[in-house]
Scaffold this active site. Structure first.
Site, PDB file in Angstrom:
ATOM      1  N   SER A   1      54.308  39.239   7.583  1.00 40.22           N
ATOM      2  CA  SER A   1      54.738  37.905   7.214  1.00 40.22           C
ATOM      3  C   SER A   1      56.094  37.953   6.507  1.00 40.22           C
ATOM      4  CB  SER A   1      53.661  37.244   6.343  1.00 40.22           C
ATOM      5  OG  SER A   1      53.920  35.876   6.140  1.00 40.22           O
TER       6      SER A   1
ATOM      7  N   ASP B   1      53.723  40.055  12.591  1.00 44.46           N
ATOM      8  CA  ASP B   1      53.851  38.602  12.619  1.00 44.46           C
ATOM      9  C   ASP B   1      54.880  38.126  11.591  1.00 44.46           C
ATOM     10  OD1 ASP B   1      52.995  36.460  14.205  1.00 44.46           O
ATOM     11  OD2 ASP B   1      51.664  35.691  12.646  1.00 44.46           O
TER      12      ASP B   1
ATOM     13  N   HIS C   1      47.326  34.582  11.832  1.00 43.25           N
ATOM     14  CA  HIS C   1      48.413  35.274  11.126  1.00 43.25           C
ATOM     15  C   HIS C   1      47.971  36.656  10.654  1.00 43.25           C
ATOM     16  CE1 HIS C   1      52.346  35.327   9.422  1.00 43.25           C
ATOM     17  NE2 HIS C   1      51.986  35.135   8.166  1.00 43.25           N
TER      18      HIS C   1
END
Length: 412
Positions: free
Chosen positions: A216, A244, A307
């Protein structure tokens, strides 16, 4: 385009209304004609049963639409606001990163110990550190702390099971545990501070023994660390893995460009929530799209689940014997892959990815753990306790950190 069935008109009206509710139409990643074409295709399938979608395909399509795309609108809007704020240079983070308040946390099976970024020599001289082993440094995302992160705990267990690396987490919680935009604005400076710590680390560990991983916002942090280390030392990290990478606020060519190819000799990226919390566009030397480029991979009905899938996939491959659980093929889309229209050899995604490949790769995944289509349930059960501390408790020799928040739709 086929005639739109009457039963589809309410859905079309809903989609058009959702488009009108979005502040900037240009930010939408699919257009009204796209919607019409999609619905037309459904209409054609009614006339031509040979292309009628299967019940599973209908379920998957409905799941993507209902659970994924409304959040994509929010993500796009946040991205626009962020870009405008950065362009105007009128909004800054309330909490500026301070290297004196950031730590490397060395984790073994039974102990976690913090060492200041300004004094990495202390970690390297610690009896917990093995100078003969390589070093993996993990940075996680928004609202995540080193003492309250499933991501770090799972990676620590997996790497300690393998036993051939020193596993280190970056503690920058107080600077990425704020409002999302403030946290995003801090990533570049946090990366620079990590690079300063790495400069001292290189006096003791060769650069070729370092692997940076980020999930992230953490993906952009380690990308920044790689860039700044190049500027400071003219040395390049051999591999950076982005899991991601966060989408909102990070756009190529803008102030916050985020992780990109060139930040390391080899940048591999796993996308699992494309277009919502995670970026959809390829940013690495090789980009993997498990289950395709939709926002929700198989088995997920929420963006938080999606996610997290990227790091869950990667962590699965760390365990000995799991290196080839996820086999991917270079392709233009998941549909072409499913039609066997992608020539070329399969390559493993994750821990053992070949570092001489480039392009976009697609693969199928399972909805439940183990997620790799080539996984062994027997082996997974055998590895369940591998890497865990054999003692009754785990000792943390570190200042206490704020407990990670839970339930946030943007949590890292």
């Amino acid at each position: 385009m086929g005639r739109v069935p009457p039963k589809m008109l309410p859905l079309l009206a809903l989609l058009l209304l959702l488009q009108l509710l979005v502040p900037t139409i240009n930010a939408i990643e699919w257009t009204i004609p796209d919607v019409l074409d999609s619905i037309g295709n459904v209409g054609s399938s009614i006339v031509n049963p040979s292309i009628l979608p299967t019940p599973q395909a209908l379920l998957d399509g409905s799941k993507q639409l209902i659970a994924g795309y409304p959040f994509e609108f929010v993500s796009n809007s946040l991205n626009i606001i962020c870009s405008q704020a950065l362009h105007s240079n009128r909004i800054r983070s309330k909490y500026s990163p301070d290297i004196n308040q950031m730590n490397f946390q060395l984790q073994t099976g039974c102990m976690k110990k913090n060492f200041p970024l300004t004094n990495p020599e202390a970690m390297w001289s610690s009896p917990l550190f093995d100078p003969k082993k390589k070093v993996v440094i993990l940075a996680t995302g928004w609202t995540t702390t080193v003492n309250g992160s499933d991501t770090i705990d799972v990676f620590s267990k997996a790497y300690n099971c393998r036993g051939d690396v020193n596993f280190v987490a970056v503690d920058a919680a107080r600077f990425v545990d704020t409002l999302y935009t403030w946290s995003a604005f801090n990533t570049e400076e946090i990366g620079e501070n990590i690079a300063l710590g790495l400069v001292k680390l290189l006096d003791l560990v060769p650069v070729e023994n370092i692997h940076l991983i980020g999930h992230s916002l953490g993906a952009h942090i380690v990308g920044s660390a790689g860039r700044h280390l190049q500027q400071m030392t003219n040395q390049t990290i051999p591999r950076i893995t982005g899991l991601d990478p966060a989408k909102p606020c990070f756009n190529e060519g803008e102030i916050l460009s985020g992780l990109m190819r060139g930040d390391a000799h080899f940048v591999d990226v796993i996308h699992s929530n494309s277009g919502v919390l995670g970026k959809r566009d390829p940013v690495g030397d090789v980009d993997f799209y498990p289950g395709g480029m939709g926002p929700l991979p198989t088995g997920c009905f929420s963006v938080t689940c999606a996610h997290a899938r990227s790091w869950e996939y990667f962590a699965e491959t760390i365990y000995p014997g799991n290196e080839r659980n996820f086999m991917a093929v270079r392709c233009n889309s998941i549909s072409r892959m499913r039609d066997f229209r992608c020539p070329g050899d399969q390559v493993p995604m994750g821990y053992q990815v070949p570092q001489n490949i480039k392009g976009n790769f697609f693969l199928e995944v399972s909805g439940d753990s183990p997620f790799g289509m080539h996984a062994s349930i027997v082996r997974s059960a055998h590895l369940e306790h591998c890497g865990k501390c054999s003692e009754s408790t785990t000792t943390t020799e570190a200042p206490s950190s704020t407990t990670a928040k839970s339930g946030s739709w943007l949590s890292g």
